[in-house]
Design an enzyme around this catalytic site. Structure first.
Site, PDB file in Angstrom:
ATOM      1  N   GLY A 117       0.804  -1.213   0.000  1.00  0.00           N
ATOM      2  CA  GLY A 117       0.000   0.000   0.000  1.00  0.00           C
ATOM      3  C   GLY A 117       0.841   1.269   0.000  1.00  0.00           C
ATOM      4  O   GLY A 117       0.580   2.201  -0.770  1.00  0.00           O
ATOM      5  N   ASN A 152      -8.822   3.474   8.825  1.00  0.00           N
ATOM      6  CA  ASN A 152      -8.181   2.363   9.529  1.00  0.00           C
ATOM      7  C   ASN A 152      -8.290   2.449  11.049  1.00  0.00           C
ATOM      8  O   ASN A 152      -7.879   1.526  11.740  1.00  0.00           O
ATOM      9  CB  ASN A 152      -6.702   2.284   9.132  1.00  0.00           C
ATOM     10  N   GLN A 192      -7.865  -0.652   3.525  1.00  0.00           N
ATOM     11  CA  GLN A 192      -8.667  -1.316   4.570  1.00  0.00           C
ATOM     12  C   GLN A 192     -10.048  -1.729   4.060  1.00  0.00           C
ATOM     13  O   GLN A 192     -10.890  -2.132   4.854  1.00  0.00           O
ATOM     14  CB  GLN A 192      -8.836  -0.384   5.777  1.00  0.00           C
ATOM     15  N   SER A 230      -3.397  -3.385  -0.664  1.00  0.00           N
ATOM     16  CA  SER A 230      -2.232  -4.073  -0.106  1.00  0.00           C
ATOM     17  C   SER A 230      -2.621  -5.487   0.299  1.00  0.00           C
ATOM     18  O   SER A 230      -3.521  -5.666   1.131  1.00  0.00           O
ATOM     19  CB  SER A 230      -1.749  -3.294   1.121  1.00  0.00           C
ATOM     20  N   GLY A 231      -1.953  -6.482  -0.276  1.00  0.00           N
ATOM     21  CA  GLY A 231      -2.340  -7.878  -0.084  1.00  0.00           C
ATOM     22  C   GLY A 231      -2.414  -8.342   1.358  1.00  0.00           C
ATOM     23  O   GLY A 231      -3.289  -9.119   1.722  1.00  0.00           O
ATOM     24  N   HIS A 232      -1.518  -7.845   2.199  1.00  0.00           N
ATOM     25  CA  HIS A 232      -1.468  -8.426   3.550  1.00  0.00           C
ATOM     26  C   HIS A 232      -2.642  -8.020   4.430  1.00  0.00           C
ATOM     27  O   HIS A 232      -2.793  -8.524   5.543  1.00  0.00           O
ATOM     28  CB  HIS A 232      -0.122  -8.134   4.233  1.00  0.00           C
ATOM     29  N   CYS A 236       1.874   1.326  11.788  1.00  0.00           N
ATOM     30  CA  CYS A 236       2.937   2.206  11.272  1.00  0.00           C
ATOM     31  C   CYS A 236       3.239   3.346  12.222  1.00  0.00           C
ATOM     32  O   CYS A 236       4.337   3.881  12.222  1.00  0.00           O
ATOM     33  CB  CYS A 236       2.540   2.782   9.919  1.00  0.00           C
TER      34      CYS A 236
HETATM   35  N1  PLP Z   1      -3.298   2.700   4.188  1.00  0.00           N
HETATM   36  C1  PLP Z   1      -4.011   2.202   5.190  1.00  0.00           C
HETATM   37  C2  PLP Z   1      -5.402   2.692   5.424  1.00  0.00           C
HETATM   38  C3  PLP Z   1      -3.458   1.225   6.033  1.00  0.00           C
HETATM   39  O1  PLP Z   1      -4.175   0.747   7.045  1.00  0.00           O
HETATM   40  C4  PLP Z   1      -2.142   0.781   5.777  1.00  0.00           C
HETATM   41  C5  PLP Z   1      -1.495  -0.214   6.659  1.00  0.00           C
HETATM   42  O2  PLP Z   1      -1.714  -0.222   7.851  1.00  0.00           O
HETATM   43  C6  PLP Z   1      -1.436   1.334   4.694  1.00  0.00           C
HETATM   44  C7  PLP Z   1      -2.046   2.290   3.923  1.00  0.00           C
HETATM   45  C8  PLP Z   1      -0.040   0.903   4.362  1.00  0.00           C
HETATM   46  O3  PLP Z   1      -0.054  -0.300   3.652  1.00  0.00           O
HETATM   47  P1  PLP Z   1       1.249  -1.245   3.589  1.00  0.00           P
HETATM   48  O4  PLP Z   1       1.410  -1.826   4.957  1.00  0.00           O
HETATM   49  O5  PLP Z   1       0.918  -2.273   2.571  1.00  0.00           O
HETATM   50  O6  PLP Z   1       2.381  -0.403   3.172  1.00  0.00           O
END
Ligand code: PLP
Length: 372
Positions: free
Chosen positions: A72, A148, A176, A196-198, A317
């Site tokens: 992502g 999120n 999300q 984002s796959g995970h 993050c």
């Molecule tokens: N955007 C949102 C809303 C997210 O929740 C996250 C991850 O927590 C991301 C972006 C970042 O994605 P990635 O972990 O694949 O870099």
């Protein structure tokens, strides 16, 4: 890991068994580089293109509108940094993930004017609020599909229409949203969308950016000619194969997911004797933030971890940050520093939901006793 109860599916999900099985050959005997022109490489390339087709189908796009990334964050950086086409005004919502808000800060440092649209008290970015900050020279509007922290679902189709009326492109971070919202880029008419796959039961290391045909986007990375020359770097074949399988399953199962995850998250909230769950006008059932007045959310999450309930305060993050989640601050929630985010997944069952809520009750009572 010990056998605690994991309520942090918004941070990441486990890889689904069938998804892993689909990806395994590409770690093993089909390990080839999909850019190699020999027959072995072409076997890997065929798998990548099949995955591209599945990703496209899942969001109602054409395969040539899908660009694979490492996740992502990369897709978001690319969309925000490479689509401005010399214009100097960008609008971002005030409830975005750090990946978007940090990009916005970077653009600002580079001389771009960035305006923020605030949510209402129910976590929604309204078309009216967006309209008020739009300018004739706005290049890009960024509003996430699902928040999120509180799970609010934004009115993306209406917001994209506002952006287009002012001649701007519209980007949505749908990271999300894949498990719980039917994604249809033709219907919402977004210009770019990141996943984002995970977050939907595929492994870490795969994501994609949808870019509507005709949208001008310069290369995110330069080097090789992968992804039609716009994203250089060897494609992560197992990750994209897994993501193709996982997004198909997730989008086919949205209704069932919302029903079953909704049942366990409701049970959790019914069992909880303390705290104020944050309400939203429209929300997904899998993300619930709860404010426990008088108890620091970070300390509560640590205490819960010690007794085997794994949740978080905000996004993984921004873990370790001493500031409360921006989303709650912007929504005007009282005592945002006293919040904990519980997020549920397709493997959370009723028993886990009840035990987790009972554990929260016990730990909160201990905090309240210690304060008395
Ligand atoms: N955007 C949102 C809303 C997210 O929740 C996250 C991850 O927590 C991301 C972006 C970042 O994605 P990635 O972990 O694949 O870099």
């Amino acid at each position: 890991m010990n056998n605690g109860i994991y309520l942090d599916y918004a941070a990441t999900t486990p890889t689904d068994g069938a998804v892993l099985a689909a990806a395994l050959p590409y770690f093993g005997n089909v390990f080839y580089n999909p850019s190699s022109t020999h027959a072995a490489g072409q076997a890997a390339s065929a798998a990548v293109e099949r995955a591209r087709g599945l990703c496209a189908q899942a969001v109602c796009a054409d395969p040539n509108e899908i660009y694979f990334t490492s996740g992502g964050t990369e897709a978001i950086n690319w969309a925000m940094r490479c689509s401005l086409d010399g214009k100097k005004h960008v609008v971002v919502s005030a409830i975005e993930h750090d990946a978007v808000s940090a990009c916005a800060r970077m653009l600002k440092a580079e001389g771009v004017i960035v305006d923020r649209v605030k949510p209402n008290s129910e976590g929604m970015i309204t078309p009216g609020a967006l309209d008020r900050v739009m300018r004739d020279d706005t290049a890009l509007v960024c509003v996430m599909t699902v928040n999120n922290i509180v799970g609010s679902i934004q009115p993306i189709k209406e917001l994209a229409a506002v952006a287009h009326r002012h001649g701007a492109s519209f980007f949505t971070d749908a990271v999300q949203a894949v498990n719980s919202v039917d994604l249809n880029v033709r219907d919402t008419d977004v210009d770019m969308l990141a996943v984002s796959g995970h977050k939907f039961y595929a492994p870490k290391g795969g994501g994609f950016l949808y870019v509507k045909r005709g949208v001008r986007l310069s290369a995110g990375t330069v080097g090789g000619n992968q992804e039609r020359g716009l994203r250089a770097g060897t494609v992560n074949v197992p990750a994209v194969v897994a993501m193709g399988e996982a997004i198909s399953a997730a989008q086919a199962g949205v209704a069932g997911y919302c029903e079953s995850v909704g049942a366990v998250s409701s049970l959790f909230l019914q069992t909880l004797r303390y705290g104020r769950p944050i309400r939203c006008q429209a929300k997904t059932p899998d993300i619930v933030s709860v404010v426990f007045d008088g108890i620091n959310g970070g300390r509560l999450a640590v205490a819960l971890s010690c007794v085997g309930v794994y949740c978080s305060v905000g996004s993984a993050c921004s873990a370790g940050s001493a500031t409360p989640p921006e989303t709650l601050v912007e929504m005007g929630v009282d005592h945002p520093d006293c919040s904990v985010r519980f997020s549920f997944g397709k493997t959370t069952d009723a028993r886990q939901a009840v035990i987790a809520a009972q554990t929260v009750n016990t730990v909160v009572e201990r905090f309240l006793r210690d304060k008395a």
